[in-house]
Design a protein around this motif. Sequence first.
Motif, PDB file in Angstrom:
ATOM      1  N   VAL A 111       0.838  -1.206   0.000  1.00 44.72           N
ATOM      2  CA  VAL A 111       0.000   0.000   0.000  1.00 44.72           C
ATOM      3  C   VAL A 111       0.873   1.256   0.000  1.00 44.72           C
ATOM      4  CG1 VAL A 111      -1.627   1.349   1.375  1.00 44.72           C
ATOM      5  CG2 VAL A 111      -1.989  -1.099   1.062  1.00 44.72           C
ATOM      6  N   ALA A 112       1.946   1.253   0.823  1.00 41.54           N
ATOM      7  CA  ALA A 112       2.817   2.420   0.896  1.00 41.54           C
ATOM      8  C   ALA A 112       3.506   2.678  -0.441  1.00 41.54           C
ATOM      9  CB  ALA A 112       3.856   2.224   2.004  1.00 41.54           C
ATOM     10  N   VAL A 113       3.985   1.620  -1.087  1.00 46.06           N
ATOM     11  CA  VAL A 113       4.644   1.793  -2.381  1.00 46.06           C
ATOM     12  C   VAL A 113       3.653   2.263  -3.437  1.00 46.06           C
ATOM     13  CG1 VAL A 113       5.847   0.572  -4.237  1.00 46.06           C
ATOM     14  CG2 VAL A 113       6.450   0.123  -1.850  1.00 46.06           C
ATOM     15  N   ALA A 114       2.438   1.706  -3.422  1.00 46.22           N
ATOM     16  CA  ALA A 114       1.416   2.145  -4.380  1.00 46.22           C
ATOM     17  C   ALA A 114       1.057   3.609  -4.165  1.00 46.22           C
ATOM     18  CB  ALA A 114       0.177   1.268  -4.250  1.00 46.22           C
ATOM     19  N   ALA A 115       1.088   4.077  -2.916  1.00 41.27           N
ATOM     20  CA  ALA A 115       0.739   5.466  -2.622  1.00 41.27           C
ATOM     21  C   ALA A 115       1.741   6.441  -3.202  1.00 41.27           C
ATOM     22  CB  ALA A 115       0.626   5.666  -1.110  1.00 41.27           C
ATOM     23  N   THR A 116       2.992   5.986  -3.415  1.00 43.41           N
ATOM     24  CA  THR A 116       3.998   6.900  -3.951  1.00 43.41           C
ATOM     25  C   THR A 116       3.691   7.356  -5.371  1.00 43.41           C
ATOM     26  OG1 THR A 116       5.373   5.076  -4.785  1.00 43.41           O
ATOM     27  CG2 THR A 116       5.760   5.807  -2.523  1.00 43.41           C
ATOM     28  N   PHE A 117       2.857   6.618  -6.083  1.00 42.44           N
ATOM     29  CA  PHE A 117       2.498   6.997  -7.452  1.00 42.44           C
ATOM     30  C   PHE A 117       1.245   7.874  -7.502  1.00 42.44           C
ATOM     31  CE2 PHE A 117       5.093   3.247  -8.007  1.00 42.44           C
ATOM     32  CZ  PHE A 117       5.838   3.543  -9.135  1.00 42.44           C
ATOM     33  N   ARG A 118       0.672   8.178  -6.355  1.00 43.00           N
ATOM     34  CA  ARG A 118      -0.544   8.970  -6.312  1.00 43.00           C
ATOM     35  C   ARG A 118      -0.231  10.417  -5.945  1.00 43.00           C
ATOM     36  NH1 ARG A 118      -4.226   7.065  -8.964  1.00 43.00           N
ATOM     37  NH2 ARG A 118      -5.756   8.209  -7.722  1.00 43.00           N
ATOM     38  N   PRO A 119      -1.055  11.388  -6.349  1.00 44.71           N
ATOM     39  CA  PRO A 119      -0.896  12.756  -5.857  1.00 44.71           C
ATOM     40  C   PRO A 119      -1.189  12.830  -4.368  1.00 44.71           C
ATOM     41  CG  PRO A 119      -2.918  12.531  -7.144  1.00 44.71           C
ATOM     42  CD  PRO A 119      -2.162  11.247  -7.315  1.00 44.71           C
ATOM     43  N   ALA A 120      -0.911  13.988  -3.764  1.00 41.26           N
ATOM     44  CA  ALA A 120      -1.021  14.112  -2.304  1.00 41.26           C
ATOM     45  C   ALA A 120      -2.416  13.747  -1.807  1.00 41.26           C
ATOM     46  CB  ALA A 120      -0.660  15.539  -1.885  1.00 41.26           C
ATOM     47  N   ARG A 121      -3.448  14.237  -2.483  1.00 38.73           N
ATOM     48  CA  ARG A 121      -4.816  13.938  -2.046  1.00 38.73           C
ATOM     49  C   ARG A 121      -5.113  12.442  -2.178  1.00 38.73           C
ATOM     50  NH1 ARG A 121      -9.484  16.814  -1.216  1.00 38.73           N
ATOM     51  NH2 ARG A 121     -11.444  15.718  -1.638  1.00 38.73           N
ATOM     52  N   GLY A 122      -4.664  11.834  -3.272  1.00 36.89           N
ATOM     53  CA  GLY A 122      -4.868  10.405  -3.456  1.00 36.89           C
ATOM     54  C   GLY A 122      -4.114   9.576  -2.434  1.00 36.89           C
ATOM     55  N   LEU A 160       0.409  -0.226  11.695  1.00 37.27           N
ATOM     56  CA  LEU A 160       1.496  -0.623  10.803  1.00 37.27           C
ATOM     57  C   LEU A 160       1.347   0.015   9.424  1.00 37.27           C
ATOM     58  CD1 LEU A 160       4.005  -2.418  10.587  1.00 37.27           C
ATOM     59  CD2 LEU A 160       2.525  -4.263   9.791  1.00 37.27           C
ATOM     60  N   VAL A 161       0.128   0.110   8.923  1.00 38.73           N
ATOM     61  CA  VAL A 161      -0.095   0.750   7.625  1.00 38.73           C
ATOM     62  C   VAL A 161       0.290   2.221   7.686  1.00 38.73           C
ATOM     63  CG1 VAL A 161      -1.860   1.428   5.959  1.00 38.73           C
ATOM     64  CG2 VAL A 161      -1.877  -0.882   6.909  1.00 38.73           C
ATOM     65  N   LEU A 162      -0.126   2.916   8.741  1.00 40.54           N
ATOM     66  CA  LEU A 162       0.223   4.334   8.876  1.00 40.54           C
ATOM     67  C   LEU A 162       1.727   4.531   8.998  1.00 40.54           C
ATOM     68  CD1 LEU A 162      -2.545   5.670  11.298  1.00 40.54           C
ATOM     69  CD2 LEU A 162      -2.307   6.123   8.861  1.00 40.54           C
ATOM     70  N   PHE A 163       2.372   3.728   9.837  1.00 46.79           N
ATOM     71  CA  PHE A 163       3.807   3.882  10.039  1.00 46.79           C
ATOM     72  C   PHE A 163       4.591   3.587   8.761  1.00 46.79           C
ATOM     73  CE2 PHE A 163       7.934   2.004  11.146  1.00 46.79           C
ATOM     74  CZ  PHE A 163       8.492   3.064  11.865  1.00 46.79           C
ATOM     75  N   THR A 164       4.212   2.540   8.050  1.00 45.00           N
ATOM     76  CA  THR A 164       4.904   2.189   6.807  1.00 45.00           C
ATOM     77  C   THR A 164       4.721   3.277   5.752  1.00 45.00           C
ATOM     78  OG1 THR A 164       4.520  -0.149   7.293  1.00 45.00           O
ATOM     79  CG2 THR A 164       5.173   0.414   5.058  1.00 45.00           C
ATOM     80  N   GLY A 165       3.509   3.806   5.645  1.00 41.80           N
ATOM     81  CA  GLY A 165       3.275   4.881   4.694  1.00 41.80           C
ATOM     82  C   GLY A 165       4.096   6.116   5.012  1.00 41.80           C
ATOM     83  N   TRP A 166       4.190   6.446   6.294  1.00 39.91           N
ATOM     84  CA  TRP A 166       4.953   7.636   6.704  1.00 39.91           C
ATOM     85  C   TRP A 166       6.445   7.459   6.400  1.00 39.91           C
ATOM     86  CZ3 TRP A 166       8.093   8.043  11.398  1.00 39.91           C
ATOM     87  CH2 TRP A 166       8.595   9.325  11.591  1.00 39.91           C
ATOM     88  N   THR A 167       7.017   6.325   6.746  1.00 38.13           N
ATOM     89  CA  THR A 167       8.444   6.101   6.535  1.00 38.13           C
ATOM     90  C   THR A 167       8.800   5.942   5.059  1.00 38.13           C
ATOM     91  OG1 THR A 167       8.105   3.729   6.910  1.00 38.13           O
ATOM     92  CG2 THR A 167       8.803   5.051   8.794  1.00 38.13           C
ATOM     93  N   THR A 168       7.851   5.543   4.230  1.00 33.56           N
ATOM     94  CA  THR A 168       8.128   5.391   2.798  1.00 33.56           C
ATOM     95  C   THR A 168       7.943   6.699   2.048  1.00 33.56           C
ATOM     96  OG1 THR A 168       7.403   3.083   2.880  1.00 33.56           O
ATOM     97  CG2 THR A 168       7.514   4.114   0.710  1.00 33.56           C
ATOM     98  N   LEU A 169       6.865   7.426   2.349  1.00 35.81           N
ATOM     99  CA  LEU A 169       6.574   8.661   1.625  1.00 35.81           C
ATOM    100  C   LEU A 169       7.486   9.809   2.026  1.00 35.81           C
ATOM    101  CD1 LEU A 169       2.666   8.565   1.667  1.00 35.81           C
ATOM    102  CD2 LEU A 169       4.183   8.076  -0.249  1.00 35.81           C
ATOM    103  N   GLY A 170       8.004   9.778   3.265  1.00 35.78           N
ATOM    104  CA  GLY A 170       8.871  10.871   3.712  1.00 35.78           C
ATOM    105  C   GLY A 170      10.108  11.045   2.864  1.00 35.78           C
ATOM    106  N   PRO A 171      10.957  10.017   2.689  1.00 33.48           N
ATOM    107  CA  PRO A 171      12.136  10.172   1.828  1.00 33.48           C
ATOM    108  C   PRO A 171      11.793  10.502   0.379  1.00 33.48           C
ATOM    109  CG  PRO A 171      12.354   8.239   3.230  1.00 33.48           C
ATOM    110  CD  PRO A 171      10.949   8.725   3.388  1.00 33.48           C
ATOM    111  N   LEU A 172      10.710   9.946  -0.138  1.00 31.91           N
ATOM    112  CA  LEU A 172      10.334  10.253  -1.520  1.00 31.91           C
ATOM    113  C   LEU A 172       9.867  11.691  -1.661  1.00 31.91           C
ATOM    114  CD1 LEU A 172       8.540   6.986  -2.632  1.00 31.91           C
ATOM    115  CD2 LEU A 172      10.698   7.886  -3.460  1.00 31.91           C
ATOM    116  N   TRP A 173       9.211  12.212  -0.633  1.00 27.98           N
ATOM    117  CA  TRP A 173       8.815  13.626  -0.664  1.00 27.98           C
ATOM    118  C   TRP A 173      10.055  14.508  -0.716  1.00 27.98           C
ATOM    119  CZ3 TRP A 173       9.852  17.416   3.047  1.00 27.98           C
ATOM    120  CH2 TRP A 173       9.215  18.646   2.828  1.00 27.98           C
ATOM    121  N   ALA A 174      11.070  14.188   0.098  1.00 30.06           N
ATOM    122  CA  ALA A 174      12.319  14.951   0.074  1.00 30.06           C
ATOM    123  C   ALA A 174      12.988  14.855  -1.293  1.00 30.06           C
ATOM    124  CB  ALA A 174      13.262  14.446   1.163  1.00 30.06           C
TER     125      ALA A 174
END
Length: 386
Positions: A111-122, A160-174
Amino acid sequence: MADGTGLLSLRRYTWWTLTGAVVSVLVIFAGGWVVRGDAPAWSRLLGGAALAVSTVAGVALLRRRLAGGARAHATPRGWLAAAAAGSAVAGALQLGSGEYGRWAVAPAITVAVAATFRPARGQRWLLGGATAAAAVPGTVVALLAGDGGPLYAALFPAGLVLFTGWTTLGPLWAWDVAGRLHEARRLAAELAVKDERLRFAADLHDIQGHHLQVIALKSELAARLAEADPARAAGEMREVRRLASDALQETRALVQGYRRTTLEEEISNATRVLAAADIDARMDLATAPAELSATGRHLLGLVMREATTNVLRHSRAARADVRLLVDGGRAHLRVRNDGAAPAAGGAPGTGLAALAERLVAAGGELTWRRDGERFEVAATLPVGAP
């Protein structure tokens, strides 16, 4: 920097950090169930294969994401489907064996990896929906099994879903922010060049437009007076010749002023440009270049400009040292940097070779040498260079 030395390093760091974290978490936490002895062999074999598929697909998705950005490419549906199928099978097998917390590791990463391809709202909608959905399977299985752990089975997967999403999207946002800043810097440089061209074109138009307009009018008048008043016509043509000479002189002066450079300006510009490229520039200007002639300032300024260009284009420098001194009636300029790229064919650049000829003609010398990853450009010139 075409790609930007710092940007390339950040990309490598982000890539290894994310892929290392994904693989480590899947192997250590989710893969631990595969080697556990109390699960059926067929279940552990199938779960291991599903985790392997999910891991490979997740790494491929992250590689695609870092290579092209969030919207540079469409979401690779094939890899995404493989990651989803693998994580679903692995999660279902682990949940069926009573792993109320560990079953959500692979689905949460997918889910976290799939979220990286979505815009912020998505991203918010996807993570929010996955968090709510993650609480359901474990709770249902725990209630049906009657082992007294429904609260843990509901809260741990959701967290776990929230934590994984946060740790994955943070570096990609940077990484995305750094990429946008790099692109903005490139566009700013292009705009600066275009503005300078427009300024030069406007100055040239002001000079040439006025003189050409007057020359056209006086030439037309002289043509009309050629038969009626030859003496006046000759006078008008002499005025035309004077105007043409003035226009030529002013154009030459404009071009000379436009192309002229000085050592002070180039050192100041190099300091700003190298700092913008995250290169530690050390300036040792023990002796002010006031003793140098205008020609000396111009030639050493060209050397400084070429050396700075080489640092930016042909190295991954972290530090550059510039030293200028006047000793024995000669000015010495040295530019040294680390991170030099391997020599291509062993031939020096045409810019340095052309400058070397100009300095020799003025009684000076220009040399350059490579020592491992260090590159040095050294110029010497008489203080009163003609």
